[in-house]
Design an enzyme around this catalytic site. Structure first.
Site, short mmCIF file in Angstrom:
data_model
loop_
_atom_site.label_atom_id
_atom_site.label_comp_id
_atom_site.label_asym_id
_atom_site.label_seq_id
_atom_site.Cartn_x
_atom_site.Cartn_y
_atom_site.Cartn_z
N GLN A 78 0.84 -1.20 0.00
CA GLN A 78 0.00 0.00 0.00
C GLN A 78 0.88 1.25 0.00
O GLN A 78 1.28 1.75 1.03
CB GLN A 78 -0.95 0.02 1.20
N PHE A 79 1.14 1.75 -1.21
CA PHE A 79 2.03 2.90 -1.35
C PHE A 79 1.45 4.16 -0.73
O PHE A 79 2.19 5.08 -0.37
CB PHE A 79 2.40 3.15 -2.82
N THR A 80 0.14 4.25 -0.54
CA THR A 80 -0.45 5.46 0.02
C THR A 80 -0.03 5.70 1.47
O THR A 80 -0.17 6.81 1.98
CB THR A 80 -1.98 5.45 -0.09
#
Length: 144
Positions: A78-80
């Site tokens: 989850q890059f966010t």
């Protein structure tokens, strides 16, 4: 490297209406990779995830880790999580690792976890649908 862990009764990840990863009791690990992260940081985060005491013992106190509780891991990229949200109304991802580094460390984290505990994953860079039943709810932000 950031790991957002959630104690779950169950969790699953779907891509294109197909289940690609699923666990019962355990931890959903949302994994964010930042610039400068490396295998040493991945190892430290994994040790923290595996040893973090968030499951109840016989007295109802959070004294057991996921392995002691007989749980599993579901690891989802989850890059966010690495977003800078301090200014404005749109997140900045300038702290995030390149996709190549992020995938390398995500794969490494999963492979190392699978050597120690039953581990399932999402699909890197896919549009994933994550379903879960958070137990508690119990959620912690771990960063190394």
């Amino acid at each position: 490297m950031i790991g957002l862990i959630q104690r779950v009764k169950w969790a699953k990840v779907e891509v294109d209406n197909q289940t690609v990863g699923e666990i019962s009791t355990g931890l959903l690990v949302l994994l964010g990779v930042e610039q400068g992260d490396d295998q040493a940081k991945a190892d430290r985060l994994l040790e923290k995830v595996l040893n973090y005491r968030v499951f109840a013992d016989e007295q109802g106190k959070m004294n057991l880790n996921v392995q002691q509780a007989g749980g599993s891991l579901l690891v989802v990229s989850q890059f966010t999580l690495v977003a800078d949200t301090q200014k404005g109304l749109r997140p900045s991802f300038s702290r995030g690792a390149t996709p190549a580094l992020a995938q390398t460390l995500y794969d490494y984290f999963h492979q190392q976890a699978a050597l120690k505990i039953h581990t399932q994953t999402g699909q890197f860079a896919a549009d994933m649908q994550v379903s879960l039943q958070n137990d508690g709810p119990v959620t912690f932000w771990l960063q190394v």
